[in-house]
Structure formats: C-alpha cells, structure tokens
Design a protein around this motif. Structure first.
Motif, PDB file in Angstrom:
ATOM      1  N   PRO A  42     -46.362  17.754  52.364  1.00 49.72           N
ATOM      2  CA  PRO A  42     -46.176  17.085  51.073  1.00 49.72           C
ATOM      3  C   PRO A  42     -45.178  17.845  50.188  1.00 49.72           C
ATOM      4  CG  PRO A  42     -48.283  18.227  51.094  1.00 49.72           C
ATOM      5  CD  PRO A  42     -47.682  18.426  52.454  1.00 49.72           C
ATOM      6  N   GLY A  43     -44.449  17.070  49.395  1.00 49.85           N
ATOM      7  CA  GLY A  43     -43.313  17.628  48.676  1.00 49.85           C
ATOM      8  C   GLY A  43     -43.659  18.475  47.466  1.00 49.85           C
ATOM      9  N   PRO A  84     -46.055  20.837  46.618  1.00 43.60           N
ATOM     10  CA  PRO A  84     -46.153  22.286  46.801  1.00 43.60           C
ATOM     11  C   PRO A  84     -44.841  22.885  47.297  1.00 43.60           C
ATOM     12  CG  PRO A  84     -48.006  21.154  47.831  1.00 43.60           C
ATOM     13  CD  PRO A  84     -47.057  20.097  47.389  1.00 43.60           C
ATOM     14  N   GLU A 142     -56.970  12.682  53.045  1.00 44.32           N
ATOM     15  CA  GLU A 142     -57.984  13.723  53.108  1.00 44.32           C
ATOM     16  C   GLU A 142     -59.330  13.075  53.404  1.00 44.32           C
ATOM     17  OE1 GLU A 142     -55.920  14.806  50.150  1.00 44.32           O
ATOM     18  OE2 GLU A 142     -55.096  16.440  51.352  1.00 44.32           O
ATOM     19  N   GLU A 170     -42.491  23.269  44.379  1.00 48.07           N
ATOM     20  CA  GLU A 170     -42.950  24.353  43.500  1.00 48.07           C
ATOM     21  C   GLU A 170     -42.574  25.716  44.082  1.00 48.07           C
ATOM     22  OE1 GLU A 170     -47.095  24.248  42.235  1.00 48.07           O
ATOM     23  OE2 GLU A 170     -46.895  26.249  41.370  1.00 48.07           O
ATOM     24  N   PHE A 215     -41.964  13.808  43.445  1.00 53.60           N
ATOM     25  CA  PHE A 215     -41.933  15.143  44.072  1.00 53.60           C
ATOM     26  C   PHE A 215     -41.714  15.001  45.581  1.00 53.60           C
ATOM     27  CE2 PHE A 215     -43.746  17.175  40.284  1.00 53.60           C
ATOM     28  CZ  PHE A 215     -43.235  18.460  40.370  1.00 53.60           C
ATOM     29  N   SER A 227     -50.742  11.587  40.295  1.00 55.08           N
ATOM     30  CA  SER A 227     -51.054  11.720  41.719  1.00 55.08           C
ATOM     31  C   SER A 227     -49.910  11.168  42.540  1.00 55.08           C
ATOM     32  CB  SER A 227     -52.355  10.982  42.020  1.00 55.08           C
ATOM     33  OG  SER A 227     -52.127   9.593  41.974  1.00 55.08           O
ATOM     34  N   GLY A 228     -50.162  11.027  43.849  1.00 52.83           N
ATOM     35  CA  GLY A 228     -49.117  10.513  44.722  1.00 52.83           C
ATOM     36  C   GLY A 228     -48.833   9.039  44.468  1.00 52.83           C
ATOM     37  N   GLY A 229     -49.827   8.316  43.980  1.00 52.40           N
ATOM     38  CA  GLY A 229     -49.651   6.879  43.806  1.00 52.40           C
ATOM     39  C   GLY A 229     -49.658   6.421  42.359  1.00 52.40           C
ATOM     40  N   ASP A 286     -57.151  15.364  46.318  1.00 52.81           N
ATOM     41  CA  ASP A 286     -58.307  14.528  46.629  1.00 52.81           C
ATOM     42  C   ASP A 286     -59.488  15.330  47.207  1.00 52.81           C
ATOM     43  OD1 ASP A 286     -56.793  12.491  45.707  1.00 52.81           O
ATOM     44  OD2 ASP A 286     -56.317  11.641  47.675  1.00 52.81           O
ATOM     45  N   GLY A 295     -53.299  15.121  42.009  1.00 56.44           N
ATOM     46  CA  GLY A 295     -52.667  16.133  42.845  1.00 56.44           C
ATOM     47  C   GLY A 295     -51.569  16.933  42.161  1.00 56.44           C
ATOM     48  N   VAL A 296     -50.754  16.278  41.349  1.00 58.62           N
ATOM     49  CA  VAL A 296     -49.632  16.972  40.706  1.00 58.62           C
ATOM     50  C   VAL A 296     -50.138  17.981  39.663  1.00 58.62           C
ATOM     51  CG1 VAL A 296     -47.456  16.658  39.443  1.00 58.62           C
ATOM     52  CG2 VAL A 296     -48.162  14.964  41.130  1.00 58.62           C
ATOM     53  N   ALA A 354     -51.976  20.236  40.224  1.00 60.15           N
ATOM     54  CA  ALA A 354     -52.032  21.548  40.878  1.00 60.15           C
ATOM     55  C   ALA A 354     -50.780  22.372  40.570  1.00 60.15           C
ATOM     56  CB  ALA A 354     -52.174  21.372  42.390  1.00 60.15           C
ATOM     57  N   GLU A 376     -45.081  10.957  43.874  1.00 64.41           N
ATOM     58  CA  GLU A 376     -44.146  10.267  44.776  1.00 64.41           C
ATOM     59  C   GLU A 376     -42.727  10.810  44.545  1.00 64.41           C
ATOM     60  OE1 GLU A 376     -44.428   6.204  43.727  1.00 64.41           O
ATOM     61  OE2 GLU A 376     -43.124   5.497  45.347  1.00 64.41           O
TER      62      GLU A 376
END
Ligand code: KG4
Ligand code: ZN
Length: 339
Positions: A184-185, A187, A13, A190, A172, A142-144, A305, A276-277, A279, A170
């Motif tokens: 991205p996985g 959303p 982003e 979900e 997800f 988050s992703g990382g 982000d 991020g997760v 959300a 990751e």
C-alpha cells in the motif's frame, strides 16, 4: 457490561477482536493480505474474498483464545455490514451470522465508517485514557473515503464535507504507484518522504485544492501534478523522495486546515482523526499542532482496518445496530448523509 466479538472483512484485512464495554481491547487479531495484492498494485476483490474465507475461522478462534474468552462470555457478535467489497463483506457477514445463531447471541451489523470513529474510544496501553467530548468533528480518511462528520451523539451524525473525487488514501496509493513505491502506498510515501526531509528541506511545492467556502476535498488535481512532475514535463524531475514529501505536505496541509476551521465553526469540543491515513505521522502531528481543540487519533494499528473498532461501535450503538438473520452485506452503505 458487554463483551463483544467484532469481525471485519470489508477489504483486505481479515480481523476479529474481543472488546469489553467498547473500550478494553482483550484481543485484536489482524490477518493482512497485502502481500497477496502487492504484485497487482491494488486489492483484487476475488482474491480478497477467497482469502477471507480461508482464514476467518482461525482468526476468530485466535481472537477468543487471546482474550481467554469462551462463547459464553460474549454478549454479541458484531460485523461490518458495509461499505466495502461485496464478496469480502459476504464472508464476514455470513460467518458472523452463523456464529451468532449457533451460540444464541445477538447479531449486530456495523457501518465501517462509523466504526473507524470509534477506534478513538479504545484504551491504549501506556496512554492515559480519555473519552472524546461531544460534539466532535470526525475526519475519516481511508482508502475509499474522505469524510468530515459532525458527531453530536452516539448515532447522531451530520456529514459536512467529503471528497469530490479521490479518497485521501486512494491518492496516496496512486501517487506511490506513479513513483514506483509499491502497495500500500501510504506507508511507502511516508517512509520515502522522511528521507527527503532528513536530507534537506524539499523545494518542490505541489498544488492544494482549498475549495473555498466548502468543507469538501479534492485530490485529483494533486494527483495529476504528481504525474506531470514524475514525467518531467515542465522541468527535469526532482528525486522521488522530494516528490513524495511535496505530495504528502499538500495532503496534510489541506486536511488539517480544513478540519480545524470546520471544527471551530461548528462548535466541536474535540477532533477525531480516523481511518487508515490517520496512521500518517505528519498528519497526526500537524493536526495536533494546529488545533486549539483536543485531537484524538488511535494508535496506527487501530487506524487501519481492525475488529476492535467494530466491537467498540457495537457497544455504544447496541440497540440501534441489532440486525435480523436476513441482513445482507451492503457494499454501498452510506454514512451520515447530509442532514
Ligand atoms: O481504513 P483502511 O485500512 O481501509 C479502508 O477502509 O480503506 O485504509 C487504507 C488506506 C490505504 O489507502 C493506505 O495507503 C492508507 O490507508 N494508509 C496510509 C498510511 N497507512 C495506511 N496513508 C498515509 N500514511 C500512512 N502511514
Ligand atoms: Zn477502513
């Protein structure tokens, strides 16, 4: 009073925001690149940095325009220094440095993970604003990264747990890939899981790694269980909606129970969900339902982000984060190493 321009380019982003006093979001501009990476099923670092370079100045201009701010109104320029992708960070750090230098403004280097926590300090239109009470237990997902951090004060942290393998985001993303749900996985899982729950109560149950006696997490066993289930190794595979729902239920169960237990044990006065997760609606709702302490979770747009969280963190940590013109991006920057 401060008015800070926050810039974020650590992953996919390109974001810039103007925030007053670490709380009032005057603008929050996010140019997501996910459409560029989707065909590859993950973020391609080289594509990310090139695209950041193409759009960053427009994003910064848009953030100032939307905030009706000029360079003279600003107190500082803050940027994510790390952790993140080296080439992606480089674009943000060098842009922020050049802008701060040209406009004679203080320059601040922010830790991306610390900034995720500060999304909980931002005011949200339509919500009564409350500041989190410290000490707080932060769950950064988050992703990382997946970190449990005790925040005793601004700049005063102790990490009490982390993932031993995959980050929650990751997991997800990888589970979504196995289910053919795209990137991205998070959303996608979900949404898909919501269909299963709406249709009938899912029967499938996937394992949970509790790692008893430790505040660490592990998601690789769950990931393998998804793979075996998708392949139909033990039984004919259930519909993918059901697998998505069972996967999400497992992640949410472990994250929420371990976070609440740790918060109570450590004497925290609030819980800060972030990254991020955060959300994820079932994660937010389950944590709020299970916690006897107030749970703070930013609105979804401030979980993933953004530049506003960078500016908020910079406000509360102004002196501690002042950086020299020689600041380099720090892809492996650590946060709250066990102390
Ligand atoms: O914080 P973030 O935007 O970037 C990093 O710092 O990594 O987090 C991105 C991660 C991705 O793995 C994405 O799949 C996940 O957050 N994510 C979600 C949701 N929205 C984003 N995971 C679960 N449910 C969501 N609704
Ligand atoms: Zn992030």
């Amino acid at each position: 009073m401060t008015t800070i321009l926050g810039i974020e380019t650590s992953c996919d982003e390109t974001a810039a925001a103007v925030v007053e006093d670490g709380r009032r979001v005057r603008s929050n501009v996010i140019a997501s690149q996910f459409h560029l990476h989707a065909p590859y099923g993950g973020v391609v670092p080289e594509v990310a940095s090139r695209h950041h370079l193409e759009v960053i100045l427009q994003v910064v201009d848009a953030a100032l325009t939307e905030a009706s701010a000029t360079w003279r109104d600003l107190s500082a320029v803050a940027v994510t220094a790390g952790p993140g992708l080296a080439g992606a960070l480089l674009v943000g750090v060098n842009t922020a440095k050049a802008l701060a230098y040209a406009h004679d403004l203080p320059f601040l280097g922010v830790n991306h993970l610390e900034a995720h926590l500060y999304a909980n300090w931002l005011e949200v239109p339509g919500r009564v604003h409350r500041l989190p009470e410290l000490p707080a237990l932060g769950l950064i997902v988050s992703g990382g990264h997946t970190d449990l951090v005790l925040m005793r004060g601004h700049g005063d942290y102790r990490r009490i747990g982390r993932t031993r393998d995959d980050a929650a985001g990751e997991a997800f993303d990888k589970a979504a890939r196995m289910l053919g749900l795209g990137f991205p996985g998070g959303p996608a899982i979900e949404r898909t899981a919501r269909n299963a729950v709406a249709a009938a109560k899912p029967k499938l149950r996937l394992p949970r790694a509790w790692l008893k006696g430790s505040d660490d997490f592990s998601f690789s066993g769950l990931k393998t269980a998804v793979l075996h289930t998708v392949r139909g190794e033990a039984a004919p595979p259930p519909p993918r909606e059901e697998i998505a729902a069972a996967f999400q239920a497992s992640v949410v169960d472990v994250l929420t129970r371990k976070t609440v237990d740790a918060a109570i044990r450590e004497g925290a006065r609030s819980i800060l969900l972030s990254g991020g997760v955060a959300a994820n609606t079932p994660l937010r709702e389950t944590l709020a339902a299970r916690s006897p302490l107030p749970v703070f979770a930013p609105p979804p747009v401030l979980c993933t982000d953004n530049g506003a969280m960078i500016a908020a963190c910079a406000h509360y940590r102004f002196d501690g984060l002042r950086a020299g013109w020689d600041l380099d991006p720090q892809p492996g920057l650590k946060f709250a190493v066990i102390a």
